[in-house]
Scaffold this motif. Structure first.
Motif: not given
Length: 498
Positions: A395-418, A156-157
């Motif tokens: 609440n979940d909105a300011e926690g686990i649900l705040q990002d869209m990336h997992w919803s479209d299967g973009s696992f491995g993308y988050f490290p790209s930001y850093l 994925l990375i």
């Protein structure tokens, strides 16, 4: 027909299908009525499947195989050599995927993308638990089919940052953690700016006008650009002549949309500056997300949080948004460099942002190593937030649900930001060796010099060079977090009088 001409003809058809799908996805995220999303989802699945069938067709495979033979390959120019090589690598993976599974996969991802904003608006993870579970399983299955000999998370990375591995990310993220945690502790002990001055209400249409002005100031060709509004800001490109960004406006918080616009504008400039000779080929499609994020975050943080970025344009900013006249430029810049532990990644300062990404990276590793179940994610997220940032979401909105990336299967993308921020420290040092102080360049209103440097050294090449190759050619060194650490220490020692 000549093999190369037939290949180009099929590639053009593939691009038309991708264009249509991109337009529908843009529409889905911006203006599609809620009641129409299911039918649009079906259309996206249809066109994506048609594209997949063409990409994995026997004819294309045979053409690419023939053009890869040394005698034929040596006749190609450099652009087509890269294109054929990339298609060959991709075909070897994609042809392993059964068409019926691919269709199921797209449907799963699209269903998840529809479920996520509903769950976020309701701040209820239970509404999203099954779609996310299905998405994770679909992604795992896809990776095992395409890359049977690799660890799923490394695959994925590699999809988002070719050549990168979890081991390399562990190394540089570790360097940052070791240096930034004590720096953050020193900063948080210091007096913080008065945020109350920034509680004014600014209508969304004024914010949109300001954001459009900022993107144009950065160097965007506005005849090839559009902006709209979505739940989560993003950039998409139909081609280098049609680049689009979205934003999400908060009437009681003008700073977040401003920096979303600058961030997405950095992505858009990269896409717009790709050499036209790469248009329609693999080289013109930028799939190096760490490098892509480096450009968005360079504009957002290295430039956009520098007082000298604002000095030449501050009068125009106040003309568009007179509500900001109640604060001085110095107060504004102090606020946009305010370091604080906060819940939302996209609203985080550039220093604590590093910890937001590390949090997501560590959770993804656990997910794909089988160390955690989806139902346990909200608590794990909250625990990690408390561990790294000493705050706990309510609440979940300011926690686990705040990002869209997992919803479209973009696992491995988050490290790209850093990774992008780490690259930025290296690019800044290389740029200043050649151009001199960026403070002086920005203060003189010559941001075009910086955009041109980025275009000449990075943007024009699209994805024809890996990120590691770019670092070696532009910076003369391998990946290192040291330049970013120096940048943070020098900047925040001044800002907070450490």
């Amino acid at each position: 027909m000549d093999k190369l001409e037939r290949f180009k003809e099929i590639e053009k058809e593939i691009n038309y299908l991708k264009h249509a799908t991109a337009l529908m996805n843009w529409d889905m995220e911006t203006i599609t009525p809620e009641g129409a999303k299911e039918k649009l989802s079906d259309a996206i699945t249809y066109f994506s499947t048609k594209c997949f069938e063409l990409i994995t067709s026997d004819e294309l495979f045979e053409l690419v195989t023939a053009l890869s033979e040394k005698e034929e390959f040596d006749k190609l120019d450099d652009v087509m050599k890269f294109d054929i090589k990339t298609y060959r690598e991709d075909l070897e993976k994609s042809r392993r995927v059964p068409t019926d599974f691919y269709q199921e996969y797209i449907k799963t991802i699209t269903t998840s993308s529809i479920a996520w904003p509903k769950a976020k608006r309701a701040s209820d993870f239970s509404l999203y638990e099954k779609p996310l579970t299905d998405t994770i399983e679909a992604v795992k299955k896809m990776q095992k089919i395409q890359n049977p000999d690799k660890e799923v998370y490394d695959s994925l990375i590699d999809d988002y940052e070719k050549g990168m591995t979890a081991a390399e990310i562990d190394r540089v993220f570790g360097e940052l953690r070791e240096e930034l945690v004590p720096l953050l502790e020193k900063i948080l002990e210091k007096p913080q700016p008065d945020h109350s001055k920034f509680t004014m209400t600014i209508p969304a249409h004024k914010q949109a006008e300001l954001c459009k002005f900022l993107v144009e100031y950065m160097g965007m060709d506005m005849d090839r650009f559009a902006q709209s509004e979505s739940e989560h800001p993003f950039t998409t490109n139909m081609n280098s002549d049609d680049i689009r960004i979205t934003n999400h406006y908060h009437e009681n918080d003008v700073i977040q949309p401003i920096f979303s616009a600058i961030h997405e504008g950095g992505h858009a400039l990269f896409e717009q500056h790709v050499d036209s000779k790469l248009s329609g080929t693999s080289g013109g499609t930028i799939n190096l997300m760490g490098l892509h994020e480096s450009q968005s975050r360079f504009y957002e943080n290295i430039l956009g949080r520098n007082i000298n970025f604002w000095k030449p344009i501050w009068p125009k900013v106040l003309e568009i948004v007179p509500e900001l006249s109640s604060v001085t430029l110095e107060e504004f810049v102090r606020e946009i460099n305010h370091v604080q532990n906060s819940f939302i990644r996209t609203e985080a300062d550039e220093l604590t942002y590093c910890l937001h990404v590390i949090l997501r990276y560590e959770i993804e590793r656990k997910l794909f190593n089988g160390e955690v179940e989806v139902k346990d994610l909200p608590k794990l997220w909250d625990d990690k937030m408390e561990e790294l940032l000493h705050i706990r979401p309510s609440n979940d909105a300011e926690g686990i649900l705040q990002d869209m990336h997992w919803s479209d299967g973009s696992f491995g993308y988050f490290p790209s930001y850093l990774l992008g921020s780490i690259y930025d420290g290296m690019f800044l040092e290389a740029m200043e060796k050649e151009l001199g102080s960026i403070d002086d360049i920005l203060a003189n209103g010559e941001i075009a010099k910086i955009s041109e440097w980025l275009k000449v050294n990075i943007h024009q090449y699209g994805s024809t060079r890996t990120s590691s190759e770019v670092l070696e050619e532009v910076c003369g060194q391998k990946l290192s977090a040291a330049p970013l650490i120096r940048y943070f220490k020098e900047k925040y020692t001044k800002v907070y009088n450490l």
